[in-house]
Design a protein around this motif. Structure first.
Motif, PDB file in Angstrom:
ATOM      1  N   ASP A 169       0.893  -1.155  -0.149  1.00  0.00           N
ATOM      2  CA  ASP A 169      -0.005   0.049  -0.025  1.00  0.00           C
ATOM      3  C   ASP A 169       0.828   1.158   0.170  1.00  0.00           C
ATOM      4  O   ASP A 169       0.495   2.310  -0.688  1.00  0.00           O
TER       5      ASP A 169
ATOM      6  N   LEU B   1      -5.628   0.195  -5.312  1.00  0.00           N
ATOM      7  CA  LEU B   1      -5.364   0.541  -3.893  1.00  0.00           C
ATOM      8  C   LEU B   1      -6.709   0.344  -3.312  1.00  0.00           C
ATOM      9  O   LEU B   1      -6.884  -0.218  -2.249  1.00  0.00           O
TER      10      LEU B   1
ATOM     11  N   ARG C 242      -7.694  -3.067  -2.935  1.00  0.00           N
ATOM     12  CA  ARG C 242      -6.951  -3.655  -1.661  1.00  0.00           C
ATOM     13  C   ARG C 242      -7.459  -3.365  -0.410  1.00  0.00           C
ATOM     14  O   ARG C 242      -7.595  -4.095   0.721  1.00  0.00           O
ATOM     15  N   LEU C 243      -7.821  -2.015  -0.224  1.00  0.00           N
ATOM     16  CA  LEU C 243      -8.216  -1.211   0.958  1.00  0.00           C
ATOM     17  C   LEU C 243      -9.738  -1.454   1.348  1.00  0.00           C
ATOM     18  O   LEU C 243     -10.110  -1.418   2.313  1.00  0.00           O
TER      19      LEU C 243
END
Ligand code: HEM
Ligand code: CU
Length: 526
Positions: A154, A220, A223-224
């Protein structure tokens, strides 16, 4: 400004921290790039040490993967690109007869954005799980949470987005400066080639970089925050990432080479005592490379399952780029031809550049052929190819620029005697290190592996041995740079290379180093 009483109270250090002067910002970019070259070059040494024998066990596989990912990241985003932004900052305003960039504060802001981006990315080594392990391309699904859980990934993504933002801001500044702040009489077709190269370059950065940022932003949020842009099985498509990534990263190879093309034209002409051959052809070639550069990205994706008709298109388009590139190479040769040649260190690097860049270009044309790419994709042949263009091309051009312009920036020459040693160490080092990798690749050695079959040992030894030449050459250069920049002071004449009776570029028409605001009176170009 600097001698006004309230400014005097600040120590010189703060003067640099708060400066909006394009020359100081340029110099800060250059030291930043040099520092990153040392870290990235150190990682290259670690990689080559690991690969000096088939299973040396020096590094854990995870650490090896972090090293190749970070090595490439630092070299591309934090070394080559910032080095060109540094030279561009310093010399574009000088060469067009301007007193500064159009937006000096924005200029400073962009630099001070790149620094925390670098800190963020480097500090990813310190978090649990360490830094990114996917290679600098960060392809999903490998880069998704399922396979790269650590926060280091990240941090890397965020750092690249920030660095990209910084370079977009710099690009806007270059475009506005070049379009609006040329001295009276400097028409577009009177602009020096370095300025042209940077102008085309800035448009590339402006158009391409946001596309990379958007791809990284999807990665991102996948992923988050549980979005599924790139996540297979939930309707996402990892191929989308590859398309967006290469829509930036193919032009990025020109972002790393175009300013070099510009510098090489200046150097070759200066030390042949001639004007550049075929100026208009050179400008056209720069523009064509910029445009065609956008139509070839999928040559990185021949094995990813794109349809055959697309492969054909991208194969042809890639080979077409050889035409404007060839125009440039022949124009350099025609400039040298019949000239009164002076083999100064910048000229040595320029000639080395032409040779090595042509070699890298030829393996590039080979790779543009789909059947060949099928054979050598993700092998060391590719590693050899891009190191010839990046190290033999971009880095050699950066070194030519360093030797050519250092006297202007500092009022001191770098040592010509050491320069000859440094040139040969680097030129020979590049060939020993990277030439054998062509053969390794054709023999089947894959890239991004930390251990290999014993058949590949001998050539890997040679390659690792070549690194020592590069290391020695690099350290000698750093030593000379530090010594001349900090421990010797001087002021050379305006035109220390004595080239301007033929060149007539404004960089050699001001003091070395130039005064604040460059020109007492804005020059008029006839
Ligand atoms: C001292 C000089 C250098 C040496 C010995 C060196 C060595 C290496 C090695 C061994 C790899 C790993 C190859 C793999 O397993 O895929 C690599 C990757 C790479 N290097 Fe260098 N390198 C050097 C300089 C540079 C420079 C100046 C650049 C400038 C951009 C650069 C860019 C890259 C890139 C983009 C990769 C690809 C990483 C990847 O995608 O896997 N290298 N290098
Ligand atoms: Cu490409």
């Amino acid at each position: 400004m600097s001698d006004s009483p309230e400014r005097k109270k600040y120590p010189a250090f703060f003067e640099w921290l708060t400066t909006g002067d394009h020359k100081k910002i340029g110099i800060m970019y250059l030291w930043f790039a040099l520092f990153m070259a040392l870290v990235g070059g150190g990682l290259a040494g670690a990689i080559r040490a690991q690969l000096a024998s088939p299973d040396s066990g020096l590094m854990r596989p995870e650490l090896y993967n972090m090293s190749i990912s970070m090595h490439a990241t630092l070299m591309i985003f934090f070394m080559i690109i910032p080095a060109w932004v540094g030279f561009g900052n310093y010399f574009v305003p000088l060469l067009i007869g301007a007193r500064d960039m159009a937006f000096p504060r924005l200029n400073a802001f962009a630099f001070w954005l790149a620094v925390p981006a670098a800190v963020l990315i480097l500090s990813s080594f310190l978090v649990v799980g360490g830094s990114i392990q996917t290679g600098w391309t960060a392809y999903p699904p490998l880069s998704l949470k399922a396979f790269s859980a650590g926060a280091g990934t990240d941090m890397w993504i965020l750092g690249i987005i920030i660095a990209g933002t910084a370079s977009v801001l710099a690009a806007i500044n270059f475009i506005v400066t070049t379009a609006n702040m040329r001295a009276p009489g400097m028409t577009w077709l009177k602009m020096p080639l370095f300025v042209w190269a940077w102008f085309v370059n800035a448009t590339l950065i402006l158009i391409a970089t946001p596309v990379l940022s958007s791809a990284l932003a999807m990665l991102l949020t996948d992923r988050l925050f549980g979005t599924t842009f790139l996540t297979v099985g939930s309707g996402g498509d990892p191929l989308l990432y590859q398309h967006l990534f290469w829509f930036y990263s193919h032009p990025a190879v020109y972002i790393m080479i175009l300013p070099g093309f510009g510098v090489i034209s200046h150097v070759v002409a200066a030390f042949s005592r001639k004007r550049v051959f075929g100026y208009r052809g050179m400008v056209t070639a720069l523009a064509l490379i910029g445009i065609i550069g956008y139509m070839v990205w999928a040559h990185h994706m021949f094995v990813s399952g794109i349809p055959a008709w697309l492969q054909v298109f991208f194969s042809y388009a890639s080979m077409v780029i050889a035409v404007p590139t060839g125009i440039k190479v022949f124009s350099w040769l025609a400039t040298i031809w019949g000239g009164t040649i002076r083999f100064s260190t910048p000229m040595k690097f320029a000639l080395g550049f032409i040779g090595l860049f042509v070699l890298g270009g030829m393996s590039g044309i080979m790779l543009a052929n789909v059947p060949i790419d099928y054979q050598v994709h993700d092998s060391y042949f590719v590693v050899a190819h891009f190191h010839y263009v990046l190290v033999g091309g971009s880095v050699m051009a950066i070194l030519a620029a360093t030797y050519y312009w250092f006297p202007k920036m500092s009022g001191r020459f770098l040592s010509e005697k050491l320069g000859t040693w440094i040139f040969w160490l680097i030129f020979v080092g590049i060939n020993i290190t990277f030439f054998p990798q062509h053969i390794l690749g054709i023999q089947g050695m894959a890239r991004r592996i930390f251990t290999y079959r014993p058949e590949f040992t001998a050539l890997n030894r040679v390659s690792s041995f070549g690194y020592l030449f590069l290391l020695l050459g690099g350290l000698l250069l750093v030593w000379d740079l530090l010594r001349q920049a900090f421990f010797r002071k001087g002021s050379l004449p305006d035109d220390p290379w004595q080239v301007n009776d033929i060149q007539h570029t404004l960089d050699w028409a001001v003091a070395s180093p130039p005064p604040e605001y460059n020109f007492e009176e804005i020059p008029v170009i006839k």
